[in-house]
Design an enzyme around this catalytic site. Structure first.
Site, short mmCIF file in Angstrom:
data_model
loop_
_atom_site.label_atom_id
_atom_site.label_comp_id
_atom_site.label_asym_id
_atom_site.label_seq_id
_atom_site.Cartn_x
_atom_site.Cartn_y
_atom_site.Cartn_z
N HIS A 125 -3.24 8.35 5.57
CA HIS A 125 -3.67 6.82 4.85
C HIS A 125 -4.78 6.40 5.42
O HIS A 125 -5.54 5.97 4.49
CB HIS A 125 -2.30 6.10 5.25
CG HIS A 125 -2.18 4.58 4.71
ND1 HIS A 125 -2.04 4.62 3.25
CD2 HIS A 125 -2.64 3.21 5.14
CE1 HIS A 125 -2.26 3.39 3.10
NE2 HIS A 125 -2.40 2.58 3.75
N HIS A 175 -9.72 1.99 -0.85
CA HIS A 175 -8.34 1.55 -0.49
C HIS A 175 -7.98 1.03 -1.76
O HIS A 175 -8.14 -0.07 -2.08
CB HIS A 175 -8.04 0.86 0.56
CG HIS A 175 -6.55 0.87 0.79
ND1 HIS A 175 -5.45 1.55 0.13
CD2 HIS A 175 -5.75 0.10 1.77
CE1 HIS A 175 -4.37 1.25 0.52
NE2 HIS A 175 -4.57 0.62 1.65
N CYS A 235 0.71 -1.12 -0.03
CA CYS A 235 0.17 -0.13 0.00
C CYS A 235 0.72 1.24 0.18
O CYS A 235 0.36 2.30 -0.09
CB CYS A 235 -0.84 0.21 1.07
SG CYS A 235 -1.86 -1.60 1.23
#
Lengths: 394, 324
Positions: free
Chosen positions: A287, A322, A154
């Site tokens: 994030h 995401h 990520c």
């Protein structure tokens, strides 16, 4: 030590262009909904790009059957970021893309038929490897001086941007398209479900009741240019990348440390590199995935670095889902847009702060605050933590 | 601009040859035999609990990384950089299978360990390292890209970089390659090679990286090679050895004739795929092989690694011996 950003491109669940994404962000319009385009009949909430592969190929004018959705999304965003720029043999031009799934969307189709011995099409696997995703984009763009792919889960997108900046500063390249792309896949949906961090409701970053993420897909690219390239292109600088840092959490393969060790290092070192004081950060694009673990660890890290004076912050994951390796790149584009337009985006679906840290993100669009500098965080599996600092000045 | 020097202060390889912990392994090598990877006792490097869950690629990578640090006596490198062409295939295959065949809650371990950065992540975990941590994946150039990143970090002021690459073979790969008509002419294998690259030479340092260049879409490899050597003030006939990767026998003759024409003794040219087999990051094996050759014969001043494993890609790495 800052590097010029002269152009941006993005495709996500909230739009096919920078303009469309910006409009959705302004309107507080999420792109998350039930699976529609992925070949998966389960009713999970995802941030899909609202187009089939055939639609995407149509938009891009491609008719090849052997191209992964990851490449299609990447090419879409790369073309927008590249705009009217021209290739020139005097300028060393590179592309660095980030992906975590590569061509997994195609490999899954093969594998399903393979397991049932239903005449599997082996040629679908030619797009499996992550490197081929970027090569495909590079071929279509005609870029060949440097072609590379990063895969750090990520945090990949942020790392691609960082590596591009370093190559420009070290005079290895004159300009470089940097970003990332990831398509939704059954593999990742099942993966995050197996970890029990996939929310069947809307994800709720930084909320006390948060219980996981919603996956999304998309791609974004930024064009970074050095002085020689600017002299040739005459491009206007829309924003500067001023600081960056990458640090390892070294705590657990998937979970973040409760003390936010890696995140604190990444944020602190990126600020140090930028030379911008913590109190001069106007906005933090967090994030903020919506998992119990990330949001707590990130909140602790923000407190470690900023103390009691935490800047305005929000996560845009509830807009896009995401998007894994694309997240750092998409959120870099959102950070640039925040500076260009003087905006702070709302953290959708937030009600109550996390008990342990008591931090409240921005919950409604802010339009009357000058945004000079933005911190963007990307934290991932393997303890890979990266932070970027964007600013309106060199 | 004066070029920096990048010393190779440690090297470690697990392959289908007896390479791990064996300085001088290059002396007695015969063509690779496919089935058996020659592995150390992993328990000496990895905690037993972790080891049980680790796939082949993770075991190889962590053991080689730890061996490199033991060789240099370093507690921590400033950065950990890995390259992998296909990543953690064993766990990817396993989780794909589970995800398509099992209903309900799935065991997460294979998914957790399927991402490309698991290797670098596991190395940082096992060392407690908080430095720069990166994973490059550009198929047959993944290792060269990792190396370029390592050299950049040294130029930026870091001192010791742990850099390496690994790929693992799984059964289905053989089936896929044969269906796709890919016949590299050498067995498909697994392997891992890690290095410490440092600003200063250590005790026993024998070699350095003079230059490393990954070339995408290499249309004229010979022209690229000549330019690369010129950048390093060399001609082809200045090379002590060329260690190259060319699959099958199709292009091999072409390259050999070029090198012969340039005056190189065929004995100085070795196709390293014959030694380590075929995997996307086999050029990392070639680097350790070059270092080992130099450790046995310091007169080998310039060794070129010419990686044309995939014809669209070209990796060029120049390794030089270091004065004793």
């Amino acid at each position: 030590m800052s590097v010029r950003i002269t152009s941006i491109g993005v495709v996500s669940a909230i739009g096919f262009s920078v303009a469309e994404n910006l409009q959705s962000l302004r309107e507080g319009k999420s792109g998350i909904g039930e699976i529609t385009y992925l070949e998966d009949s389960r009713p999970f909430l995802v941030g899909e790009v609202k187009a089939s592969n055939a639609d995407l190929k149509g938009k891009l004018g491609l008719d090849s059957s052997h191209i992964s959705r990851t490449s299609l999304l990447g090419l879409h965003a790369a073309r927008e970021a590249w705009g009217e720029n021209k290739l020139n043999s005097e300028l060393r031009t590179g592309i660095i893309s980030a992906t975590s799934v590569g061509g997994m969307d195609r490999s899954e189709v093969f594998y399903k038929d393979y397991l049932t011995q239903n005449n599997p099409d082996y040629t679908l696997l030619k797009t499996h490897d992550s490197g081929s995703t970027t090569e495909r984009i590079a071929v279509e763009m005609g870029i060949s001086d440097y072609v590379n792919t990063l895969s750090t889960a990520c945090s990949s997108g942020a790392n691609a941007i960082m590596l591009g900046a370093r190559l420009i500063l070290q005079n290895k390249l004159d300009r470089v398209l940097v970003g990332g792309s990831d398509a939704l896949a059954r593999f990742t949906i099942d993966g995050f479900r197996s970890l029990m961090i996939y929310d069947d409701q809307w994800c709720r970053p930084f909320d006390e009741t948060r219980s996981g993420l919603n996956l999304g897909e998309g791609a974004a690219f930024l064009l970074l240019e050095g002085e020689k390239s600017i002299a040739f292109s005459g491009n206007k600088t829309i924003c500067y990348l001023s600081g960056w840092a990458n640090a390892a959490d070294a705590y657990h393969q998937t979970a973040s440390s409760p003390e936010g060790v890696g995140a604190t290092l990444a944020i602190g070192n990126a600020l140090k590199k930028s030379g911008i004081e913590p109190e001069a950060i106007s906005y933090v694009n967090a994030h903020g995935t919506g998992t119990k673990n990330n949001d707590l660890s990130e909140s602790v890290a923000l407190k470690n670095v900023f103390g009691e004076n935490i800047p305005l912050f929000s996560s845009t994951k509830a807009f896009t889902g995401h998007t894994l390796a694309a997240a750092g790149a998409i959120e870099a584009v959102f950070s640039v847009l925040a500076i260009q337009n003087g905006l702070v985006y709302p953290n959708l679906n937030f009600k109550n702060p996390i008990e342990e840290t008591c931090l409240t993100p921005v919950t409604s669009l802010q339009t009357d605050i000058p945004i000079h500098a933005v911190l963007s965080n990307s934290f991932g599996f393997g303890g890979n933590n990266s932070s970027l600092v964007f600013a309106d000045h060199a | 601009m004066e070029k920096n020097t990048y010393y190779i202060t440690a090297a470690s390889t697990i392959s289908h040859q007896d390479t791990f912990g064996k300085t001088g392994f290059s002396d007695s090598m015969s063509p690779v035999v496919p089935p058996a990877l020659i592995t150390p006792d992993y328990k000496a490097f990895i905690d037993a609990g972790l080891l049980r869950r680790m796939s082949k690629i993770l075991r190889m990578a962590v053991a080689c990384a730890k061996d490199c640090l033991a060789q240099t006596g370093l507690d921590q490198p400033d950065a950990i950089i890995t390259g992998t062409g296909l990543g953690c295939l064993q766990d990817t295959d396993k989780f794909l299978n589970t995800s398509l065949t099992v209903e309900g809650l799935l065991p997460p371990t294979a998914f957790i360990q399927s991402t490309h950065n698991t290797m670098a992540g596991q190395i940082s975990l096992s060392l407690g390292n908080h430095g720069y941590n990166m994973t490059h994946t550009q198929n047959t150039l993944s290792f060269e890209h990792a190396m370029v990143d390592a050299l950049l970090l040294l130029d930026e002021g870091e001192e010791h970089i742990l850099v390496g690459a690994a790929d693992e073979h799984i059964e289905i790969l053989s089936e896929i390659t044969s269906h796709l008509g890919y016949a590299p002419g050498f067995p498909l294998t697994s392997g891992a090679s890690f290095f410490t690259i440092s600003k200063e030479k250590g005790e026993g340092t024998v070699a350095r990286i003079a230059d490393c260049e990954p070339v995408a879409f290499a249309k004229d490899p010979v022209k690229k090679l000549t330019r690369f050597l010129n950048n390093n003030s060399l001609e082809i006939n200045d090379l002590s050895k060329i260690i190259y990767a060319v699959p099958g026998n199709a292009n091999e003759g072409e390259y050999e004739s070029i090198w012969r024409k340039a005056g190189l003794d065929p004995e100085k040219c070795i196709n390293y795929l014959s030694l380590c087999g075929v995997y996307p990051t086999a050029s990392a094996f070639a680097l350790n092989y070059a270092v080992d050759l130099i450790s046995q014969d310091r007169s080998l001043k310039n060794i070129l690694i010419f990686n044309a494993l995939r014809k669209e890609n070209l990796g060029l790495t120049l390794v030089q011996s270091v004065e004793a």
